[in-house]
Design a protein around this motif. Sequence first.
Motif, PDB file in Angstrom:
ATOM      1  N   GLN A  75       0.786  -1.231   0.000  1.00  0.00           N
ATOM      2  CA  GLN A  75       0.000   0.000   0.000  1.00  0.00           C
ATOM      3  C   GLN A  75       0.824   1.291   0.000  1.00  0.00           C
ATOM      4  N   VAL A 119      -7.984   2.911  -5.366  1.00  0.00           N
ATOM      5  CA  VAL A 119      -8.617   2.927  -4.048  1.00  0.00           C
ATOM      6  C   VAL A 119     -10.125   2.770  -4.209  1.00  0.00           C
ATOM      7  N   TYR A 174      -5.083   2.053   9.341  1.00  0.00           N
ATOM      8  CA  TYR A 174      -6.283   2.864   9.152  1.00  0.00           C
ATOM      9  C   TYR A 174      -5.953   4.078   8.295  1.00  0.00           C
ATOM     10  N   ASP A 175      -6.962   4.610   7.636  1.00  0.00           N
ATOM     11  CA  ASP A 175      -6.794   5.801   6.809  1.00  0.00           C
ATOM     12  C   ASP A 175      -6.425   6.985   7.716  1.00  0.00           C
ATOM     13  N   ASP A 214     -11.721   4.078   9.089  1.00  0.00           N
ATOM     14  CA  ASP A 214     -11.637   3.341   7.832  1.00  0.00           C
ATOM     15  C   ASP A 214     -10.379   2.479   7.804  1.00  0.00           C
ATOM     16  N   HIS A 244      -7.756  -0.008   6.042  1.00  0.00           N
ATOM     17  CA  HIS A 244      -7.237  -0.262   4.709  1.00  0.00           C
ATOM     18  C   HIS A 244      -7.112  -1.766   4.489  1.00  0.00           C
ATOM     19  N   LEU A 260      -6.640  -4.864   1.807  1.00  0.00           N
ATOM     20  CA  LEU A 260      -5.703  -4.838   0.697  1.00  0.00           C
ATOM     21  C   LEU A 260      -5.908  -6.012  -0.254  1.00  0.00           C
ATOM     22  N   ILE A 319      -6.335  -0.663  -2.551  1.00  0.00           N
ATOM     23  CA  ILE A 319      -6.760  -0.409  -1.173  1.00  0.00           C
ATOM     24  C   ILE A 319      -8.286  -0.367  -1.142  1.00  0.00           C
ATOM     25  N   LYS A 329     -11.177   0.536   1.331  1.00  0.00           N
ATOM     26  CA  LYS A 329     -11.469   1.157   2.613  1.00  0.00           C
ATOM     27  C   LYS A 329     -12.751   0.561   3.196  1.00  0.00           C
TER      28      LYS A 329
END
Length: 296
Positions: free
Chosen positions: A125, A145, A231-232, A238, A240, A242, A289, A291
């Motif tokens: 990522q 994304v 996390y974002d 959110d 992440h 993968l 990614i 979310k």
Amino acid sequence: MSTPTIPEHFPDTWDRSWVSALQTADSRLVPNATPDTLTGDRKWYNIGGTVTYKRKTARYPETTYVDYNTSKSWMTPEEWDAPILQDEWDDEFLDSIVVPTSRIMQDQAAAYNRLRDEYVRDAIQGDRTTGESGGTTETFPTANVVAADFGGSDEGITWGKITEAGRLMDDLRVPIEQRCFAIAAEQKQELMSIAQATDKDYANTVLVRNGTIHGTFWAGFTWVQYEDLTYDPSDLNDRHCLAFYKPDIILGESQMKTHMDILPQMSHALQIRPSVKLGSCRINNSSIIVKCSEGV
């Protein structure tokens, strides 16, 4: 009585025990990356270009050539260690330390595998280092994304997000084989309520078997449960998750070194110090990614 040196037979016993413990330690992402051996200060991977045939429209024409642009992806290793001290009564500790199941060795091996998993995760990522001399940094492409509100509002893992990740990889021409999908515990729980994952009317393979998904192939992906997905930064709700292509994710490792020494300057404490060099990179921008909002 404490001794200032380790008996001659000890280092070989320690080395064999350490390797055995590492091989039995649990790791989640590493088996889904491509291993490589690290040598030198840096390492690059040559990426071939795309070839397009041109039509020949005459007899004996002068040869014209098609473009073939290549690129590089770079890996830079970093050094790590995890030294642990034991008090001077080393004769009391040696017998237990060399056993592969000893607490010290279990904890060091587990920490090492967590670190390896983090390198794989960050390669999936993170940014890429590219360019002829490794001087260019490419950020993760925003087109790769799947948004948390892909279904219209913030949601966790959904069938729509899974198929969208597959579609994006299809658009990128990512080969079908060896695609992987990493999720955490909350997403696994959500999958258990998705009909496509649990109902044999939708597929011959049921994703959730005996309460686990790890290692199951379903919906075009080999599924991995990994709790240290990040996390974002802009929304800590959110996660992440993968989707990635195993051959594009490289984990480079040097040979593990282990040291065990009596340190007179530390009151003859026993130092147990493993050390290693690690690096990772993503060959192509083939990762996605996804979310997934948690707590929704």
